[in-house]
Enzyme design. Structure first.
Site, PDB file in Angstrom:
ATOM      1  N   SER A   9      14.686  -0.871   0.404  1.00 56.17           N
ATOM      2  CA  SER A   9      15.444  -0.579   1.702  1.00 56.17           C
ATOM      3  C   SER A   9      16.213  -1.506   2.311  1.00 56.17           C
ATOM      4  CB  SER A   9      14.454   0.315   2.706  1.00 56.17           C
ATOM      5  OG  SER A   9      15.074   0.361   3.893  1.00 56.17           O
ATOM      6  N   THR A  47      22.628   6.044   2.119  1.00 57.15           N
ATOM      7  CA  THR A  47      22.003   7.094   3.004  1.00 57.15           C
ATOM      8  C   THR A  47      22.730   7.427   4.033  1.00 57.15           C
ATOM      9  OG1 THR A  47      19.847   5.912   2.711  1.00 57.15           O
ATOM     10  CG2 THR A  47      19.899   7.602   4.461  1.00 57.15           C
ATOM     11  N   TYR A  93      22.172   0.880   4.421  1.00 53.19           N
ATOM     12  CA  TYR A  93      22.652   1.838   5.874  1.00 53.19           C
ATOM     13  C   TYR A  93      23.925   1.093   6.274  1.00 53.19           C
ATOM     14  CZ  TYR A  93      18.084   4.359   6.650  1.00 53.19           C
ATOM     15  OH  TYR A  93      17.055   5.004   6.523  1.00 53.19           O
ATOM     16  N   HIS A 142      15.438  13.463   4.031  1.00 53.77           N
ATOM     17  CA  HIS A 142      14.764  12.210   4.391  1.00 53.77           C
ATOM     18  C   HIS A 142      13.300  12.423   4.560  1.00 53.77           C
ATOM     19  CE1 HIS A 142      16.244   8.231   5.834  1.00 53.77           C
ATOM     20  NE2 HIS A 142      15.037   8.241   6.462  1.00 53.77           N
ATOM     21  N   LYS A 201      22.660   9.352  -0.749  1.00 58.35           N
ATOM     22  CA  LYS A 201      21.252   9.941  -0.419  1.00 58.35           C
ATOM     23  C   LYS A 201      21.379  10.628   0.869  1.00 58.35           C
ATOM     24  CE  LYS A 201      16.576   8.343   0.351  1.00 58.35           C
ATOM     25  NZ  LYS A 201      16.308   8.530   1.656  1.00 58.35           N
TER      26      LYS A 201
HETATM   27  C1  LIG Z   1       7.717   5.437   6.189  1.00 55.93           C
HETATM   28  C2  LIG Z   1       9.074   6.059   5.565  1.00 55.93           C
HETATM   29  C3  LIG Z   1      10.154   5.140   5.389  1.00 55.93           C
HETATM   30  C4  LIG Z   1      11.413   5.378   4.986  1.00 55.93           C
HETATM   31  N1  LIG Z   1      12.398   4.526   5.183  1.00 55.93           N
HETATM   32  C5  LIG Z   1      13.593   4.841   4.482  1.00 55.93           C
HETATM   33  C6  LIG Z   1      14.677   3.689   4.590  1.00 55.93           C
HETATM   34  O1  LIG Z   1      14.578   2.829   4.917  1.00 55.93           O
HETATM   35  N2  LIG Z   1      15.884   4.328   3.988  1.00 55.93           N
HETATM   36  C7  LIG Z   1      15.936   5.680   3.420  1.00 55.93           C
HETATM   37  O2  LIG Z   1      17.149   5.950   3.024  1.00 55.93           O
HETATM   38  N3  LIG Z   1      15.103   6.429   3.388  1.00 55.93           N
HETATM   39  C8  LIG Z   1      13.942   6.215   4.039  1.00 55.93           C
HETATM   40  N4  LIG Z   1      12.722   6.922   3.930  1.00 55.93           N
HETATM   41  C9  LIG Z   1      12.982   8.425   3.395  1.00 55.93           C
HETATM   42  C10 LIG Z   1      12.488   8.317   1.851  1.00 55.93           C
HETATM   43  O3  LIG Z   1      13.640   7.467   1.217  1.00 55.93           O
HETATM   44  C11 LIG Z   1      12.630   9.673   1.180  1.00 55.93           C
HETATM   45  O4  LIG Z   1      13.659  10.183   1.212  1.00 55.93           O
HETATM   46  C12 LIG Z   1      11.573  10.579   1.707  1.00 55.93           C
HETATM   47  O5  LIG Z   1      10.357   9.836   1.861  1.00 55.93           O
HETATM   48  C13 LIG Z   1      11.296  11.541   0.465  1.00 55.93           C
HETATM   49  O6  LIG Z   1      10.207  12.670   0.801  1.00 55.93           O
HETATM   50  P1  LIG Z   1       8.756  12.136   0.674  1.00 55.93           P
HETATM   51  O7  LIG Z   1       7.936  11.242   1.510  1.00 55.93           O
HETATM   52  O8  LIG Z   1       8.210  13.732   0.938  1.00 55.93           O
HETATM   53  O9  LIG Z   1       8.516  12.099  -0.818  1.00 55.93           O
HETATM   54  C14 LIG Z   1      11.581   6.795   4.464  1.00 55.93           C
HETATM   55  C15 LIG Z   1      10.381   7.646   4.228  1.00 55.93           C
HETATM   56  C16 LIG Z   1       9.192   7.321   4.905  1.00 55.93           C
HETATM   57  C17 LIG Z   1       7.994   8.149   4.654  1.00 55.93           C
END
Ligand SMILES: Cc1cc2nc3c(=O)[nH]c(=O)nc-3n(C[C@H](O)[C@H](O)[C@H](O)COP(=O)(O)O)c2cc1C
Ligand SMILES: Cc1cc2nc3c(=O)[nH]c(=O)nc-3n(C[C@H](O)[C@H](O)[C@H](O)COP(=O)(O)O)c2cc1C
Lengths: 384, 384
Positions: A109, A158, A132, A279, A255
């Site tokens: 990330s 994203t 981002y 997300h 994304k």
């Molecule tokens: C704690 C956490 C932090 C996340 N941080 C980012 C991030 O920095 N950038 C991003 O594009 N998605 C982020 N996401 C989304 C994840 O990339 C992903 O889309 C999502 O966790 C998928 O769903 P799932 O947790 O049900 O597998 C984050 C998700 C979580 C749970």
């Protein structure tokens, strides 16, 4: 309870809950508003049934596929997620090493707590950087250039985070980064001394990729919500995305695409892949679950762009269902983050190995020897 | 718990519950029979999912809509509700001033506890008067004339209260207006002393629109069901509505229309709008939810009159869904009533602001900068 007791998503989640101070656990576990979308992301899988075929000689199963220009051993990879050092003191070092061992793509990330350059020395496998777009456009160029130089294999922008989702659990727990000891959270930190000690004695928490460009999110206690709303650029548009695709000049994913219209535009600007995602239910509550939206997107653009299903998958069979509907691969977030919190690098290795084993077993039970044999004839929507 | 802790609909509800004597809380919170319709009014929103668009440049979002020829800064307004000074001693004054701050419509009930004259001296933003058709025609004429003299912009005739709904919670708590101290309610009033003190010291409780004509609503304790059953004219028909409409001579709406047939008749008699509503589930239990019925009505008359979706809204995304189907605006009662009970004008302002922020955030995440950009293309109904 310890790592050897963790056999599935729920086990890792429970162990993570034991180990993490509650504001941090809820930051991972929570979704936006009423968490309708968060819950639907996973429950949607249960509205589909698999139809196996038998007597197919499944002694050898090939689970490999090619995603974003890289061959991976099985069709699942960890999505990029923010701030791994909050969950385990080794942070992205632990997850990056685990992922290299298991043989899939590692997602880093923009908001990671270990730098692009360091990750490149740790993990020699395929690596995706998740971008981002900040209001400070110089930062975008800087990140793209550094990733190229460090040998990242793909880039992912994203697009579902122009404004922060309404994560009400964070508001209640007073979650900030770095963690701030408020009266409310103090008790929880005190009750999880292992985490707290590790967090304090290991190196200082920072957003390693962007620390040189911005003071925000580093020294000041910030909620993630404030960070997103102050730093990310809501004016971001297709021109900006196209600029990044051109500048990156390699495998590129968007994304957070959910509509067919946007999927077509992604093709037009030269993307290699789209990640159908909300997300993980953390942004627009009430938005459609990726699996529910998958067929529509695959039917429209599946032959022109790689479609990756992101979010909700907890089981090998979930991955198979998505592939039957036409996804190239799946990505997941919470699963491996709980595993990271539960057991660092070992934890992440374990959950990925578990998922790999589940996919392997389930392929055999489905009578499929390779991923191409998973198609719509093997899945049916259950009318309830 | 206090106002600062209220981040959503449910928080306001909880705080209201703490502040109000229980018969009064349940008068707001309750509905008819088994409250099936009441629950469905909100749950209906969860059977449809949003499909966002991305990369659209959403830094500036315009939430304004035009209904009844008036531009409102928000796509929702305060539905008329009775007896507001029972909920907070400022009653309609508090709600009216809050609505004015956000430049949205304020609906004033025939059973208001502050007069139309006073309200129009306090606020100059759009105002709606809600009319009940009484047996006493002198009373009816007086209501119309006073609202006209007070420069109300819209007249809304409620047509779903031809007799009182079966509000069983009120039967159990012994709710009457003004409150009567029965043995069972005594305890509740005694444990909420602030409410009691304010009620007794901040001006006499009155129903200014009725009191010159009847005793029922004022000095004698009467239940609301009793008022509906004894004072309202059950012979009311389309001729009466048409006469009222022309007697009013301005924007005129029917509140509580549910069938396409009736919506068309509303157009025929000269109405400029209808509220698709079941009175917040307080009248006919088992009747269809406004959101479930909305598309049918919009398809039939949406190009001829303003169709307003009323009831069940607890989140900004619920409103986005109704607006996407084609409602010109949304309206709700409980969405501001709990906040009124929780903290008067400051409470209502906080609630309205919260929904405003939720809608604005939802719009950005949907990739929309104007309400008119929301459409059915961005909705998917869950398969059944
Ligand atoms: C704690 C956490 C932090 C996340 N941080 C980012 C991030 O920095 N950038 C991003 O594009 N998605 C982020 N996401 C989304 C994840 O990339 C992903 O889309 C999502 O966790 C998928 O769903 P799932 O947790 O049900 O597998 C984050 C998700 C979580 C749970
Ligand atoms: C406590 C309360 C009092 C109400 N009083 C009136 C009224 O006097 N006249 C009227 O037409 N509707 C009245 N309503 C119905 C509202 O105008 C509106 O239709 C309903 O509240 C919408 O449902 P919601 O509460 O789920 O938003 C009342 C509703 C409540 C909850």
């Amino acid at each position: 309870m310890n790592l050897s007791d963790c056999h599935n998503f729920d086990d890792f989640r429970i162990l993570a809950k034991k180990k993490l101070p509650s504001p941090i656990f809820h930051y991972i576990d929570g979704g936006s508003d009423d968490e309708i979308t968060l819950n639907r992301n996973t429950s949607s899988f249960n509205d589909y049934d698999l139809i196996p075929s038998v007597l197919n000689d499944v002694s050898n199963v090939d689970m490999s596929t090619t995603v974003l220009g890289e061959k991976i051993d099985f069709p699942l990879f960890p999505a990029a997620t923010a701030m791994h050092k909050l969950y385990h003191h080794e942070g992205e070092r632990a997850s990056a090493k685990a992922v290299e061992k298991v043989g899939t793509i590692f997602g880093l990330s923009t908001m990671s707590t270990v730098s692009i350059e360091e990750i490149a020395t740790i993990n020699k496998g395929p690596k995706l950087f998740q971008l981002y777009i900040h209001k400070d456009r110089g930062l975008t160029d800087n990140l793209l250039e550094r990733c190229k130089k460090a040998g990242f294999t793909s880039m992912c922008l994203t697009v579902d985070t122009v404004v922060a989702g309404n994560r009400e659990r964070d508001r209640r727990t007073g979650f900030t980064t770095p963690p701030k000891l408020t009266l409310g959270s103090l008790l929880s930190f005190a009750l999880h001394p292992g985490w707290t000690i590790n967090h304090l004695i290991h190196e200082k928490f920072k957003l390693a990729n962007i620390i040189h460009m911005t003071q925000k999110g580093t020294s000041i206690d910030k909620s993630v919500i404030d960070y997103i709303n102050e730093q990310f650029d809501p004016a971001m548009n297709w021109k900006d995305a196209e600029y990044c695709v051109k500048k990156w000049n390699g495998p590129f994913a968007l994304k957070g695409v959910m509509s067919v219209e946007d999927a077509k535009k992604a093709i037009d600007i030269g993307c290699t892949a789209i990640m159908i995602s909300n997300h993980g239910g953390r942004q627009l509550d009430g938005s459609r679950a990726p699996l529910d939206q998958l067929s529509e997107i695959v039917d429209a653009v599946g032959d022109k762009i790689e479609v990756i299903l992101d979010g909700g998958a907890r089981r090998g069979t979930h991955v198979l269902k998505a592939l039957c509907l036409g996804a190239k691969a799946c990505s997941f977030g919470k699963g491996y983050l709980f595993a990271l919190a539960a057991g660092g690098q070992k934890g992440v290795e374990k959950i990925l190995e578990n998922m790999k084993a589940e996919i392997n077993r389930d392929m055999k039970l489905m009578g499929c020897r390779n991923l191409k044999e998973l198609n719509r004839s093997k899945i049916i929507y259950r009318k309830n | 718990m206090n106002l600062r802790d209220c981040h959503n609909f449910y928080d306001f509800r909880e705080l209201a519950k703490k502040k109000l004597p229980s018969p009064i809380f349940h008068y707001i919170d309750g509905a008819a029979d088994d409250e099936i319709t009441y629950r469905r009014n909100t749950n209906a929103f969860n059977d449809v999912d949003l499909v966002p668009n991305v990369l659209r440049g959403v830094e500036n979002v315009d939430l304004s809509v035009t209904i009844f020829g008036k531009k409102l800064d928000l796509p929702f307004y305060c539905a008329p509700t009775a007896l507001q000074r029972l909920f907070h001693y400022d009653g309609e004054r508090a709600v009216g001033k809050a609505a004015q701050k956000f430049n949205t419509m304020f609906g004033v009930s025939a059973l208001a506890t502050v007069s139309v004259e006073e309200i129009s001296s306090i606020i100059d933003t759009p105002k709606m008067f809600q009319f009940y058709f009484h047996k006493d025609r002198g009373l009816n004429d007086s209501c119309l004339e006073r609202a006209k003299a007070a420069k109300f912009d819209v007249m809304a005739l409620t047509v779903d209260t031809i007799t009182g709904g079966n509000r069983e919670r009120d039967l159990k708590t012994g709710f009457t207006s003004p409150p009567k101290l029965t043995l069972s309610s005594l305890y509740s009033f005694a444990t909420k002393p602030m409410w009691g003190i304010n009620y007794l010291t901040k001006g006499k409780f009155e129903l200014p629109h009725l009191q010159d004509y009847v005793k029922e609503g004022t000095s004698t304790n009467t239940s609301i069901g009793n008022y509906f059953s004894t004072m309202l004219d059950q012979s009311m028909n389309w001729n009466d509505a048409e006469k009222l409409c022309s007697q009013w001579g301005g924007h005129f709406a029917l509140k509580g229309v549910m069938s396409v047939e009736d919506a068309k008749k509303a157009v025929d008699i000269g109405c400029t709008g209808i509220m698709v509503s079941n009175h917040g589930g307080r009248q006919l239990d088992g009747s269809r939810s406004p959101f479930d019925q909305l598309a049918e009505i919009v398809d039939a008359v949406g190009d001829k009159i303003d169709v307003i979706c009323e009831g069940g809204f607890q989140r900004g995304t619920h409103m986005l869904k109704a607006l996407s189907i084609g409602a010109k605006a949304c309206s709700g009662g409980r969405l501001y009533l709990y906040a009124l009970a929780a903290a008067g004008q400051a409470g209502v302002e906080r609630a309205l602001n919260q929904y405003r922020l939720e809608i604005e955030r939802g719009m950005k995440l949907m990739g929309c900068t104007k309400i008119s950009e929301l459409s059915r293309n961005n909705l998917r109904f869950r398969k059944k």
